[in-house]
Design a protein around this motif. Structure first.
Motif, short mmCIF file in Angstrom:
data_model
loop_
_atom_site.label_atom_id
_atom_site.label_comp_id
_atom_site.label_asym_id
_atom_site.label_seq_id
_atom_site.Cartn_x
_atom_site.Cartn_y
_atom_site.Cartn_z
N THR A 207 0.83 -1.21 0.00
CA THR A 207 0.00 0.00 0.00
C THR A 207 0.86 1.26 0.00
OG1 THR A 207 -0.09 0.19 2.41
CG2 THR A 207 -1.74 -1.22 1.36
N CYS A 208 0.21 2.36 -0.29
CA CYS A 208 0.83 3.67 -0.09
C CYS A 208 1.06 3.85 1.41
CB CYS A 208 -0.08 4.77 -0.63
SG CYS A 208 0.48 6.46 -0.25
N THR B 48 0.57 10.94 9.60
CA THR B 48 1.00 10.67 8.23
C THR B 48 -0.05 9.89 7.44
OG1 THR B 48 2.11 8.65 8.95
CG2 THR B 48 3.42 10.67 8.89
N ARG B 49 -0.91 9.16 8.14
CA ARG B 49 -1.91 8.33 7.45
C ARG B 49 -3.22 9.10 7.29
NH1 ARG B 49 -1.28 2.06 9.49
NH2 ARG B 49 1.00 2.00 9.58
N ILE B 50 -3.71 9.15 6.06
CA ILE B 50 -4.94 9.90 5.79
C ILE B 50 -5.93 9.07 4.99
CG2 ILE B 50 -3.83 12.17 5.93
CD1 ILE B 50 -3.62 12.16 2.90
N GLY B 51 -5.81 7.75 5.07
CA GLY B 51 -6.79 6.88 4.42
C GLY B 51 -6.62 6.72 2.93
N CYS B 52 -5.38 6.81 2.42
CA CYS B 52 -5.14 6.63 0.99
C CYS B 52 -5.41 5.17 0.61
CB CYS B 52 -3.70 7.00 0.64
SG CYS B 52 -3.33 6.88 -1.12
N ASN C 161 -5.24 10.04 -2.54
CA ASN C 161 -6.06 11.15 -2.02
C ASN C 161 -5.19 12.26 -1.43
OD1 ASN C 161 -5.12 9.97 0.31
ND2 ASN C 161 -7.11 9.99 1.36
N HIS C 162 -3.96 12.37 -1.92
CA HIS C 162 -3.02 13.38 -1.41
C HIS C 162 -2.07 13.76 -2.54
CE1 HIS C 162 0.17 10.28 -1.19
NE2 HIS C 162 -0.84 9.49 -0.85
N ASP D 52 8.05 17.63 4.12
CA ASP D 52 7.46 17.24 5.40
C ASP D 52 5.99 17.62 5.45
OD1 ASP D 52 7.93 16.29 8.23
OD2 ASP D 52 7.20 18.31 8.64
N MET D 53 5.65 18.77 4.88
CA MET D 53 4.26 19.23 4.86
C MET D 53 3.39 18.30 4.01
SD MET D 53 2.83 22.98 3.63
CE MET D 53 3.53 22.82 1.99
N SER D 54 3.94 17.79 2.93
CA SER D 54 3.15 16.92 2.04
C SER D 54 2.95 15.53 2.62
CB SER D 54 3.82 16.82 0.67
OG SER D 54 5.05 16.11 0.76
N GLN D 55 3.84 15.14 3.56
CA GLN D 55 3.77 13.78 4.08
C GLN D 55 3.17 13.68 5.48
OE1 GLN D 55 4.64 11.40 1.85
NE2 GLN D 55 4.95 13.20 0.56
N ASN D 56 3.20 14.77 6.24
CA ASN D 56 2.75 14.73 7.63
C ASN D 56 1.74 15.83 7.90
OD1 ASN D 56 4.78 12.69 8.36
ND2 ASN D 56 6.22 14.36 8.09
N MET D 57 0.78 15.53 8.75
CA MET D 57 -0.21 16.51 9.18
C MET D 57 -0.01 16.82 10.66
SD MET D 57 -2.12 17.26 6.55
CE MET D 57 -3.73 17.82 7.10
#
Length: 635
Positions: free
Chosen positions: A123-124, A146-150, A174-175, A515-520
């Protein structure tokens, strides 16, 4: 002897080197070459970690990102076969590296008979959601999400012939995907990149044959320079001789350095002003990346005149700003050998010329009347303010004799400059400092207090400053730069070091973007307003807003006066006497606080957030989300 962690010894007396010398016909030639080393070489797979190779690899990655085509080779398809589970993973990870995401080995189904893998899902790495940790309440710095349900994934199943085939493939994410220049930062790609480098180096090592070092030469700058481009501004010559002298050979070194920059990058801009004797008086330069930074974040400009490469000459003046990650960026710089009004007027004119005429909204400067006069002449319509950081730096110099053996005085002075946003608090703190340390007779302190409305952050809060004073407090750019501002510093060494530091700043922004694109950022609670804000703001700005929201939970509404669609609230922090006035307009959802934090920094204060919450406003009105602080600031 006092160093707690001494540096490791890296120098072993190695004699390997290459020397080049300038030839009379305008070229550089190799005059000496020694290829024997007295130490072991770095393994090819880790060569990219060497200091001189990091920037080369980074530049190549950026170039590859710009030049790469949108097509992707080796896209997984249903029914595609693989010899083994590992081969399937390598294929999917290679595909992920081209697209821009990291792969995680997820679900595996094993045979109950022999334990062999029956099916496997890759998985992603942003698949699923993090489970809530019961310890979150006790953790000061929770991990970023880091996980957003992709749902992107690849599923393989074991076949009767011993191979594996793709039975399910979901391509959509979804990101945002990672740019090519930052692929190597992804976890699953790091080992792949190292393996490719090792393999590539091994192949190249067999193919490359060393040429004679004396056949290597560099083309003359004069052979490559574009003669249609003339950096010398002969129309704005000074009517008098420059006020400071250059060292021997300094003019030639500077010109050669900037000509070389222009040859490598035609977008590089530099301008030279002459004096009455046709000698170089002032130099300004910027590059394409700096111009791009200014187009996105040039609303607040800090012009610095406090740094000198040499005690007797060479004033270095950078044009500095703040990006959407609250990182310091440089828009351009100047070397000044003449500090007259005409020189500064020329400098600001050239700065505007390089920036296509775009003017900043606010300019922060030092307490220099000459600079102020030049700005008023060239940029008459912009807000002008004295930078509190510059005043504080000058205080450190003027009062250095008072700091010895008196740490409390340093702390009290720092607090007066940066900790008080209310005029009443600032004056009370200042008077307390003067009384406590008995410095009422100090002329310099009395002088700057009279001009407090020009620099103190408790005044002129209607002028947007992008919180640049906080950035300067922690800005490693200026602190590192000071290390090279020595009285014996060579100007060419300084210019090269400055270029490296600017590149490091660009690299830090790329890392922050990655870091912004990978972590919330972690949410303090299930709050709708914070969820929307997190999606809009960069992490650093969101953290600032979330701190304000946390404070607003302890704010009470003491009074509400209604006047048609306009509501006026009196609010205060629980248990504190100070009240703030917050006006809220029902007709257009506008809110305004007496502390004026939004006007000054661009992020709503806790008082305004309390009124919005009190009025059942569950998301930030769009006019209070400044684009320059958002994830889309550069779009």
């Amino acid at each position: 002897m006092n160093t707690r962690k001494p540096r490791k010894e890296t120098r072993t007396g190695c004699l390997a080197h290459m020397t080049i010398a300038w030839q009379p016909y305008g070229k550089f030639r190799v005059t000496n070459f020694e290829n024997k080393h007295n130490h072991e070489f770095v393994n090819p797979s880790t060569a990219h970690l060497l200091p001189s190779q990091k920037r080369l690899a980074f530049a190549e990655a950026v170039e590859a990102d710009l030049d790469s085509s949108s097509g992707v080779d080796g896209v997984p398809k249903l029914g595609m076969g693989f010899e083994s589970e590992d081969h399937a993973y390598e294929f999917y990870n290679s595909y992920a590296g081209q697209v821009g995401f990291s792969v995680r080995k997820d679900y595996v189904n094993r045979s109950k008979i022999d334990g062999a893998v029956v099916s496997r899902r890759f998985t992603c790495f942003r698949e699923g959601f993090c489970q809530k940790d019961k310890r979150d309440l006790n953790i000061k710095r929770p991990r970023k999400e880091t996980r957003i349900g992709c749902l992107a994934q690849l599923v393989i199943s074991h076949q009767s012939d011993g191979s594996y085939r793709v039975t399910n493939f979901e391509e959509k994410h979804n990101h945002e995907l990672v740019a090519a220049c930052r692929i190597r930062m992804l976890r699953s790609q790091k080992r792949l990149v190292a393996a490719q480098i090792a393999e590539g180096n091994a192949i190249e090592g067999r193919k490359i044959q060393l040429k004679s070092a004396y056949e290597v030469s560099c083309n003359s700058i004069e052979d490559c320079v574009d003669h249609a481009y003339d950096p010398v501004d002969r129309r704005s010559k000074l009517i008098s001789k420059r006020t400071r002298e250059m060292r021997d050979g300094e003019a030639e070194k500077i010109q050669q350095y900037f000509q070389g920059k222009k040859v490598k990058n035609p977008s590089f801009f530099y301008a030279i002003q002459l004096d009455a004797d046709n000698q170089i008086a002032n130099i300004f330069w910027t590059d394409a990346k700096m111009v791009m930074d200014y187009s996105d974040f040039g609303d607040v400009l800090c012009f610095d005149t406090t740094y000198r490469i040499n005690e007797d000459c060479r004033l270095f003046s950078p044009f500095v700003g703040v990006n959407h990650h609250r990182q310091m960026v440089i828009f351009g710089a100047a070397l000044l050998y003449d500090e007259t009004v005409d020189s500064f007027k020329w400098l600001f004119q050239k700065f505007l010329e390089a920036m296509s005429g775009k003017k900043p909204k606010t300019i922060l400067t030092d307490q220099d009347e000459i600079v102020s006069e030049a700005i008023s002449s060239i940029l008459p319509d912009i807000n002008q303010r004295v930078c509190v950081w510059h005043v504080y730096q000058r205080a450190l110099k003027q009062l250095s004799h008072m700091f010895i053996g008196s740490p409390p005085f340093v702390n009290d002075l720092l607090s007066c400059f940066f900790d008080h946003e209310e005029e009443e608090d600032f004056i009370a703190s200042w008077n307390h400092m003067m009384d406590l340390h008995g410095v009422w007779d100090n002329e310099w302190l009395n002088k700057i207090f009279k001009t407090r409305e020009q620099w103190a952050i408790a005044y002129k809060r209607h002028i947007f400053c992008a919180d640049i004073k906080s950035v300067q407090l922690r800005g490693s750019f200026i602190l590192n730069l000071k290390k090279y501002l020595k009285s014996d510093s060579d100007v060419l060494s300084f210019l090269k070091q400055l270029g490296k530091m600017v590149n490091d700043c660009h690299h830090k922004e790329l890392e922050a973007n990655y870091d912004m694109s990978q972590n919330m950022p972690k949410l303090m609670g299930d709050v709708i307003l914070l969820k929307y804000a997190r999606d809009a703001y960069t992490p650093r700005i969101f953290e600032l807003l979330q701190q304000e929201y946390e404070t607003c939970l302890n704010i009470v509404v003491n009074q509400c006066i209604e006047n048609g669609s306009l509501l006026e609230y009196k609010v205060s922090i629980y248990g504190q006497p100070r009240e703030y006035t917050v006006s809220y307009n029902l007709s257009n959802n506008t809110v305004c606080c007496s502390c004026m934090q939004f006007e000054f920094i661009g992020v709503l204060c806790s008082h305004a957030l309390k009124v919005l919450d009190y009025s059942n406003i569950r998301s930030l009105p769009s006019q209070y989300i400044l684009k320059r602080w958002t994830r889309e600031a550069r779009v």
